[in-house]
Design a protein around this motif. Structure first.
Motif, short mmCIF file in Angstrom:
data_model
loop_
_atom_site.label_atom_id
_atom_site.label_comp_id
_atom_site.label_asym_id
_atom_site.label_seq_id
_atom_site.Cartn_x
_atom_site.Cartn_y
_atom_site.Cartn_z
N LYS A 188 1.97 -21.76 0.60
CA LYS A 188 0.46 -21.93 0.15
C LYS A 188 -0.10 -20.84 0.91
N ALA A 189 0.30 -20.97 2.14
CA ALA A 189 -0.95 -19.52 3.17
C ALA A 189 -0.30 -18.02 3.09
N LEU A 190 1.34 -17.89 2.67
CA LEU A 190 1.63 -16.81 2.18
C LEU A 190 0.80 -16.31 1.30
N ALA A 191 0.76 -17.12 -0.41
CA ALA A 191 0.32 -16.84 -0.89
C ALA A 191 -1.17 -16.24 -1.04
N TRP A 192 -1.77 -16.83 0.11
CA TRP A 192 -3.29 -16.68 0.03
C TRP A 192 -2.93 -15.39 1.10
N THR A 193 -1.98 -15.28 1.52
CA THR A 193 -2.97 -14.18 2.27
C THR A 193 -2.39 -13.02 1.44
N LYS A 194 -1.56 -13.24 0.77
CA LYS A 194 -1.52 -11.39 0.09
C LYS A 194 -2.04 -10.95 -1.00
N GLU A 195 -2.57 -11.90 -1.23
CA GLU A 195 -4.02 -12.12 -1.79
C GLU A 195 -5.42 -11.39 -1.45
N HIS A 196 -5.57 -11.87 -0.30
CA HIS A 196 -6.92 -11.44 0.77
C HIS A 196 -6.34 -11.16 1.39
N CYS A 197 -5.30 -10.84 1.90
CA CYS A 197 -5.16 -9.59 3.51
C CYS A 197 -4.88 -8.59 3.14
N LYS A 198 -5.40 -7.53 3.10
CA LYS A 198 -4.94 -5.96 2.42
C LYS A 198 -4.30 -5.48 3.63
N GLU A 199 -3.60 -4.61 3.00
CA GLU A 199 -3.21 -3.52 4.52
C GLU A 199 -3.25 -2.55 4.62
N PHE A 242 8.48 8.35 12.65
CA PHE A 242 9.48 7.81 13.43
C PHE A 242 9.77 6.41 13.50
N ALA A 243 8.21 6.39 13.88
CA ALA A 243 7.59 4.59 14.00
C ALA A 243 7.61 3.67 12.99
N ARG A 244 7.36 4.60 11.61
CA ARG A 244 6.91 3.41 10.44
C ARG A 244 7.66 2.62 9.83
N LYS A 245 7.23 0.97 9.58
CA LYS A 245 8.07 -0.09 9.17
C LYS A 245 8.09 0.75 8.00
N THR A 246 9.49 0.12 7.43
CA THR A 246 9.96 0.60 5.35
C THR A 246 9.07 -0.57 5.37
N ASP A 247 8.63 -0.45 3.68
CA ASP A 247 8.24 -1.73 2.71
C ASP A 247 8.74 -2.92 3.25
N GLU A 248 10.14 -3.19 3.12
CA GLU A 248 11.26 -4.47 3.46
C GLU A 248 10.59 -5.31 4.79
N GLN A 249 10.44 -3.91 5.14
CA GLN A 249 10.12 -4.66 6.98
C GLN A 249 8.66 -5.09 7.54
#
Length: 405
Positions: free
Chosen positions: A235-246, A254-261
């Motif tokens: 429930k927390a993960l679904a809420w986070t994906k909806e409300h916490c935008k990157e 060279f220091a940037r994370k991939t989308d999967e990371q």
């Protein structure tokens, strides 16, 4: 609003109407019963209408069954209050009383005394006398007295007395709420910060709290072994994906994370927060066989070390700190927690004081920079206006800190 899972009832305020014990032919006591009990009822109404616990409920207030003129009635009041869970007492009187016989002698209660300012009866004399008795016996008490003389039959509480009563009540409820609760340090000292060197004497002797400690590896253990509430996590993960935008990723390539990371990091920090909540106050919905972990540490506040052993290797604690300190999450509106960044115990305590005194979520922020008007103009060519100019600059609070949303 979802309620805290802390163990222990909220503190109760007990009003003690003390009275001149003389009866005899003149029946001094009888002539003062109505006024004395009226003061108690007025104080009770003031507290109930203006003070709340941190979960939003009004403070519970009770009055002694009778006025207190002699020691037997003081003892009966003490027995009544003990059964009712009273942690705070306010003694009120418009007159002289027998001080040592009528005072609150319980060494564990937080005490205030309100003496009525009226010239017909010496409420001020009793106030001064009984406060001296408290001091002589080593029992701290707060004295409350009005600035202006009132008529003998006055029933209203003067504004200055209201302020003093509410200051006492608010602070006393805050202090009593902390008693017996825990500060939970997750990890230990952060980068040599003095505030994260926990001081047991301060917490135990001054605040009446206890210290609980767990290593940061406990979070990894619970993640690895699945010791968390799976339904809450989903429930927390679904809420986070909806409300916490990157936001914009300003890291160099060279220091940037991939989308999967980044996806894995989001899952990690959400799980981390679920586990931190469980560490604070337990969770009856943990998997079978995890009954020990389900009880929690009864923490009213805590801190997360993070830097640097953790943050050089794992995603940091910013998500958990921001949401724990907020008055909402995926469960909706709830009482805010206190979680100090870098396990800065002293900042955590300051945040706890403010929460208990205001019933509001807290923000702590390190000072990054002081910008004077001259420095701003030099760096940007812009001249400060309004409050920034009048205040001779501003503080930039972007460095670090556990800030509610």
């Amino acid at each position: 609003m979802a309620k805290s899972r802390l163990i222990g009832d909220y503190p109760v305020i007990g009003i003690r109407p003390t009275i001149d014990g003389r009866r005899g032919v003149l029946n001094v006591r009888g002539s003062l019963e109505e006024q004395t009990m009226g003061m108690a009822q007025a104080a009770k109404k003031l507290f109930e209408e203006n003070l709340c616990y941190t979960n939003g409920e009004p403070v519970k207030v009770i009055i002694a069954n009778t006025t207190i003129g002699r020691v037997a009635e003081a003892a009966a009041c003490a027995d009544q209050f003990k059964k009712a869970g009273v942690d705070i007492t306010l003694t009120v009187t418009p007159c002289w009383c027998y001080g040592s016989e009528t005072m609150d002698m319980d060494p564990m209660t937080i005490k205030g005394v309100w003496g009525f300012n009226g010239t017909e009866r010496p409420g001020a004399v009793y106030l001064a006398s009984v406060l001296a008795s408290h001091a002589q016996k080593g029992l701290p008490a707060f004295g409350i007295y009005g600035h202006d003389v009132q008529e003998a039959d006055a029933t209203e509480i003067p504004e200055d007395v209201k302020v003093k009563l509410l200051r006492f009540g608010r602070a006393a409820v805050a202090a009593a709420t902390m008693r017996g609760k825990s500060y939970l340090q997750i990890g230990s000292i952060t980068m040599g910060i003095g505030g994260s060197i926990i001081n047991p004497e301060f917490f135990e002797e001054y605040l009446g709290m206890r210290i609980e400690s767990v290593d940061e590896v406990e979070i990894i253990r619970r993640m690895t072994e699945g010791i968390y509430d799976r339904k809450e996590y989903e429930k927390a993960l679904a809420w986070t994906k909806e409300h916490c935008k990157e936001g914009f990723d300003k890291n160099p390539d060279f220091a940037r994370k991939t989308d999967e990371q980044k996806k894995e990091a989001w899952e990690f920090v959400v799980k981390m927060m679920c586990i931190m909540k469980d560490l604070y106050n337990g969770n009856p919905n943990l998997p079978k066989g995890c009954e020990e972990e389900a009880v929690g540490h009864n923490a009213i506040a805590g801190g997360f070390q993070g830097q640097r052993q953790w943050t050089d290797f794992y995603p940091n604690g910013d998500f958990a700190e921001a949401l724990m300190n907020s008055s909402f999450d995926w469960e909706g509106a709830r009482e805010s927690y206190i979680l100090a960044t870098e396990n800065d115990t002293l900042n955590g305590v300051a945040m706890l004081f403010n929460k208990l005194l205001t019933n509001r979520a807290q923000i702590f922020a390190d000072v990054r920079t002081y910008w004077s008007p001259e420095a701003v103009k030099k760096a940007t060519g812009y001249e400060l206006e309004g409050k920034a100019k009048e205040g001779k600059g501003f503080l930039h609070l972007i460095n670090s800190g556990a800030a509610c949303l």
